[in-house]
Design a protein around this motif. Structure first.
Motif, PDB file in Angstrom:
ATOM      1  N   GLY A   1       0.780  -1.225   0.000  1.00 26.65           N
ATOM      2  CA  GLY A   1       0.000   0.000   0.000  1.00 26.65           C
ATOM      3  C   GLY A   1       0.809   1.271   0.000  1.00 26.65           C
ATOM      4  O   GLY A   1       0.322   2.324   0.427  1.00 26.65           O
ATOM      5  N   ARG A   2       2.027   1.208  -0.497  1.00 28.82           N
ATOM      6  CA  ARG A   2       2.869   2.394  -0.555  1.00 28.82           C
ATOM      7  C   ARG A   2       2.666   3.140  -1.858  1.00 28.82           C
ATOM      8  O   ARG A   2       2.327   2.555  -2.875  1.00 28.82           O
ATOM      9  N   GLY A   3       2.918   4.438  -1.836  1.00 32.43           N
ATOM     10  CA  GLY A   3       2.759   5.244  -3.038  1.00 32.43           C
ATOM     11  C   GLY A   3       3.997   5.222  -3.903  1.00 32.43           C
ATOM     12  O   GLY A   3       3.940   4.889  -5.086  1.00 32.43           O
ATOM     13  N   ASP A   4       5.149   5.546  -3.332  1.00 30.78           N
ATOM     14  CA  ASP A   4       6.403   5.587  -4.078  1.00 30.78           C
ATOM     15  C   ASP A   4       7.178   4.294  -3.864  1.00 30.78           C
ATOM     16  O   ASP A   4       7.103   3.660  -2.818  1.00 30.78           O
ATOM     17  N   LEU A   5       7.946   3.919  -4.885  1.00 29.07           N
ATOM     18  CA  LEU A   5       8.809   2.746  -4.776  1.00 29.07           C
ATOM     19  C   LEU A   5      10.141   3.179  -4.174  1.00 29.07           C
ATOM     20  O   LEU A   5      10.891   3.943  -4.776  1.00 29.07           O
ATOM     21  N   ILE A   6      10.411   2.698  -2.963  1.00 27.95           N
ATOM     22  CA  ILE A   6      11.635   3.042  -2.245  1.00 27.95           C
ATOM     23  C   ILE A   6      12.525   1.807  -2.191  1.00 27.95           C
ATOM     24  O   ILE A   6      12.099   0.745  -1.727  1.00 27.95           O
ATOM     25  N   VAL A   7      13.758   1.934  -2.677  1.00 28.97           N
ATOM     26  CA  VAL A   7      14.711   0.831  -2.683  1.00 28.97           C
ATOM     27  C   VAL A   7      16.027   1.318  -2.098  1.00 28.97           C
ATOM     28  O   VAL A   7      16.611   2.281  -2.610  1.00 28.97           O
ATOM     29  N   PHE A   8      16.457   0.678  -1.002  1.00 36.62           N
ATOM     30  CA  PHE A   8      17.706   1.037  -0.344  1.00 36.62           C
ATOM     31  C   PHE A   8      17.791   2.528  -0.038  1.00 36.62           C
ATOM     32  O   PHE A   8      18.823   3.181  -0.248  1.00 36.62           O
ATOM     33  N   GLY A   9      16.685   3.081   0.435  1.00 41.85           N
ATOM     34  CA  GLY A   9      16.671   4.475   0.831  1.00 41.85           C
ATOM     35  C   GLY A   9      16.598   5.462  -0.314  1.00 41.85           C
ATOM     36  O   GLY A   9      16.820   6.659  -0.107  1.00 41.85           O
TER      37      GLY A   9
ATOM     38  N   ARG B   1      14.240   6.695  -3.886  1.00 41.56           N
ATOM     39  CA  ARG B   1      12.954   6.594  -4.579  1.00 41.56           C
ATOM     40  C   ARG B   1      13.185   6.354  -6.065  1.00 41.56           C
ATOM     41  O   ARG B   1      13.940   7.064  -6.712  1.00 41.56           O
ATOM     42  N   VAL B   2      12.532   5.343  -6.590  1.00 36.66           N
ATOM     43  CA  VAL B   2      12.622   5.029  -8.017  1.00 36.66           C
ATOM     44  C   VAL B   2      11.611   5.887  -8.763  1.00 36.66           C
ATOM     45  O   VAL B   2      10.421   5.904  -8.431  1.00 36.66           O
ATOM     46  N   GLU B   3      12.067   6.604  -9.771  1.00 36.41           N
ATOM     47  CA  GLU B   3      11.201   7.501 -10.523  1.00 36.41           C
ATOM     48  C   GLU B   3      10.136   6.709 -11.302  1.00 36.41           C
ATOM     49  O   GLU B   3      10.407   5.608 -11.788  1.00 36.41           O
ATOM     50  N   PRO B   4       8.914   7.264 -11.415  1.00 33.91           N
ATOM     51  CA  PRO B   4       7.848   6.582 -12.187  1.00 33.91           C
ATOM     52  C   PRO B   4       8.249   6.279 -13.627  1.00 33.91           C
ATOM     53  O   PRO B   4       7.800   5.303 -14.202  1.00 33.91           O
ATOM     54  N   GLU B   5       9.115   7.130 -14.199  1.00 34.26           N
ATOM     55  CA  GLU B   5       9.567   6.892 -15.574  1.00 34.26           C
ATOM     56  C   GLU B   5      10.296   5.562 -15.690  1.00 34.26           C
ATOM     57  O   GLU B   5      10.162   4.842 -16.688  1.00 34.26           O
ATOM     58  N   ASN B   6      11.065   5.203 -14.660  1.00 39.06           N
ATOM     59  CA  ASN B   6      11.780   3.930 -14.670  1.00 39.06           C
ATOM     60  C   ASN B   6      10.817   2.752 -14.530  1.00 39.06           C
ATOM     61  O   ASN B   6      11.059   1.682 -15.092  1.00 39.06           O
TER      62      ASN B   6
ATOM     63  N   VAL C   1       7.724   2.722 -15.697  1.00 40.11           N
ATOM     64  CA  VAL C   1       7.098   2.577 -17.013  1.00 40.11           C
ATOM     65  C   VAL C   1       8.066   1.925 -17.989  1.00 40.11           C
ATOM     66  O   VAL C   1       7.682   1.051 -18.783  1.00 40.11           O
ATOM     67  N   ARG C   2       9.313   2.309 -17.921  1.00 38.00           N
ATOM     68  CA  ARG C   2      10.319   1.743 -18.820  1.00 38.00           C
ATOM     69  C   ARG C   2      10.497   0.246 -18.562  1.00 38.00           C
ATOM     70  O   ARG C   2      10.584  -0.550 -19.510  1.00 38.00           O
ATOM     71  N   ALA C   3      10.539  -0.135 -17.295  1.00 45.04           N
ATOM     72  CA  ALA C   3      10.687  -1.553 -16.945  1.00 45.04           C
ATOM     73  C   ALA C   3       9.491  -2.358 -17.427  1.00 45.04           C
ATOM     74  O   ALA C   3       9.644  -3.458 -17.972  1.00 45.04           O
ATOM     75  N   GLY C   4       8.293  -1.813 -17.252  1.00 43.63           N
ATOM     76  CA  GLY C   4       7.096  -2.495 -17.723  1.00 43.63           C
ATOM     77  C   GLY C   4       7.052  -2.599 -19.232  1.00 43.63           C
ATOM     78  O   GLY C   4       6.639  -3.629 -19.790  1.00 43.63           O
ATOM     79  N   THR C   5       7.515  -1.553 -19.917  1.00 43.56           N
ATOM     80  CA  THR C   5       7.522  -1.552 -21.376  1.00 43.56           C
ATOM     81  C   THR C   5       8.505  -2.569 -21.919  1.00 43.56           C
ATOM     82  O   THR C   5       8.196  -3.326 -22.853  1.00 43.56           O
ATOM     83  N   VAL C   6       9.708  -2.604 -21.347  1.00 42.71           N
ATOM     84  CA  VAL C   6      10.722  -3.565 -21.789  1.00 42.71           C
ATOM     85  C   VAL C   6      10.220  -4.993 -21.614  1.00 42.71           C
ATOM     86  O   VAL C   6      10.326  -5.821 -22.530  1.00 42.71           O
ATOM     87  N   THR C   7       9.646  -5.289 -20.461  1.00 43.82           N
ATOM     88  CA  THR C   7       9.162  -6.646 -20.192  1.00 43.82           C
ATOM     89  C   THR C   7       8.004  -7.015 -21.105  1.00 43.82           C
ATOM     90  O   THR C   7       7.936  -8.139 -21.622  1.00 43.82           O
ATOM     91  N   THR C   8       7.092  -6.086 -21.319  1.00 42.43           N
ATOM     92  CA  THR C   8       5.947  -6.362 -22.189  1.00 42.43           C
ATOM     93  C   THR C   8       6.385  -6.618 -23.624  1.00 42.43           C
ATOM     94  O   THR C   8       5.963  -7.600 -24.254  1.00 42.43           O
ATOM     95  N   LEU C   9       7.234  -5.741 -24.164  1.00 40.71           N
ATOM     96  CA  LEU C   9       7.704  -5.917 -25.537  1.00 40.71           C
ATOM     97  C   LEU C   9       8.506  -7.208 -25.695  1.00 40.71           C
ATOM     98  O   LEU C   9       8.354  -7.929 -26.686  1.00 40.71           O
ATOM     99  N   TYR C  10       9.341  -7.500 -24.713  1.00 40.51           N
ATOM    100  CA  TYR C  10      10.163  -8.707 -24.774  1.00 40.51           C
ATOM    101  C   TYR C  10       9.293  -9.961 -24.716  1.00 40.51           C
ATOM    102  O   TYR C  10       9.513 -10.920 -25.460  1.00 40.51           O
ATOM    103  N   THR C  11       8.283  -9.933 -23.850  1.00 43.67           N
ATOM    104  CA  THR C  11       7.377 -11.082 -23.734  1.00 43.67           C
ATOM    105  C   THR C  11       6.584 -11.284 -25.014  1.00 43.67           C
ATOM    106  O   THR C  11       6.432 -12.413 -25.497  1.00 43.67           O
ATOM    107  N   LEU C  12       6.078 -10.203 -25.587  1.00 38.58           N
ATOM    108  CA  LEU C  12       5.334 -10.298 -26.838  1.00 38.58           C
ATOM    109  C   LEU C  12       6.226 -10.791 -27.969  1.00 38.58           C
ATOM    110  O   LEU C  12       5.788 -11.586 -28.814  1.00 38.58           O
ATOM    111  N   LEU C  13       7.470 -10.336 -27.996  1.00 37.17           N
ATOM    112  CA  LEU C  13       8.406 -10.767 -29.025  1.00 37.17           C
ATOM    113  C   LEU C  13       8.670 -12.264 -28.928  1.00 37.17           C
ATOM    114  O   LEU C  13       8.634 -12.985 -29.941  1.00 37.17           O
ATOM    115  N   VAL C  14       8.930 -12.739 -27.724  1.00 32.71           N
ATOM    116  CA  VAL C  14       9.189 -14.166 -27.518  1.00 32.71           C
ATOM    117  C   VAL C  14       7.948 -14.993 -27.835  1.00 32.71           C
ATOM    118  O   VAL C  14       8.040 -16.046 -28.487  1.00 32.71           O
TER     119      VAL C  14
END
Length: 206
Positions: free
Chosen positions: A89-97, A99-104, A106-119
């Motif tokens: 239930g957290r708003g921001d993604l916090i890793v090792f103190g 905050r991961v930017e929302p752009e990252n 979206v980029r991670a989701g896009t890479v995984t989606t495109l790669y999965t569709l390609l395979v």
């Protein structure tokens, strides 16, 4: 450790080896799917669970910035962290103190989606053009080509010419990356740039 346990008693892979050699073979064979492409045992003789593990390792691939293929370990870490963040239930993604930017995200989701569709698309095309070969064999070949690994279940020489063309294109796309390939055709500064649309909050997910 998983590969060691799964192949410990397999008479066609780790079984004939001495105990120290089994540990070494398990370590080596779990590292090489991330881009090496070498094999010290017969891949085709491995158990189904071990093959699933190797496919998963090839799909994830190497670390970001390396010459290896796959979606990369940092992409997986962001996706897992984002999912765990939503469960808590957290708003921001916090890793090792930090905050991961929302752009990252979206980029991670896009890479995984495109790669999965390609395979998925390439595997479907291989199944359609090579109906005499098994699903596991062709899936392994597909992920290995997309991740530019080079491992095989002794199947490559059995694939027909259309299938080899598919694998060749897949290796090329896997080398440059599906996100790079997709964004190379994107239109910059096109229609809608600078326009802020109202949010849609009634979409059901899950």
């Amino acid at each position: 450790m998983l590969l060691l346990v799964l192949e410990w008693a397999n008479a066609r892979t780790f079984g004939p080896l001495e105990t120290p050699a089994r540990f070494l073979a398990a370590f080596f064979q779990s590292v090489t799917p991330r881009s090496g492409g070498f094999a010290t045992v017969d891949i085709e003789a491995m158990t189904s669970a071990s093959l699933f593990l190797l496919i998963a390792l090839m799909f994830v691939g190497a670390n970001s910035g390396s010459t290896g293929g796959g979606i990369k370990t940092s992409t997986l870490a962001i996706l897992v962290g984002s999912a765990w963040n939503m469960v808590r239930g957290r708003g921001d993604l916090i890793v090792f103190g930090r905050r991961v930017e929302p752009e990252n995200l979206v980029r991670a989701g896009t890479v995984t989606t495109l790669y999965t569709l390609l395979v998925a698309a390439a595997c479907f095309a291989l199944l359609a053009t090579n109906p005499n070969l098994g699903f596991t064999h062709l899936l392994f070949e597909t992920v290995s080509a997309a991740a530019t690994v080079g491992l095989s279940m002794n199947t490559t020489h059995l694939i027909n010419d259309p299938g080899l063309v598919i694998l060749s294109v897949l290796m090329y796309l896997g080398r440059i990356g599906p996100l790079t390939f997709a964004t190379s055709f994107s239109l910059r500064g096109g229609q809608g740039r600078g326009v802020q649309y109202p949010p849609e909050r009634d979409i059901l997910v899950g």
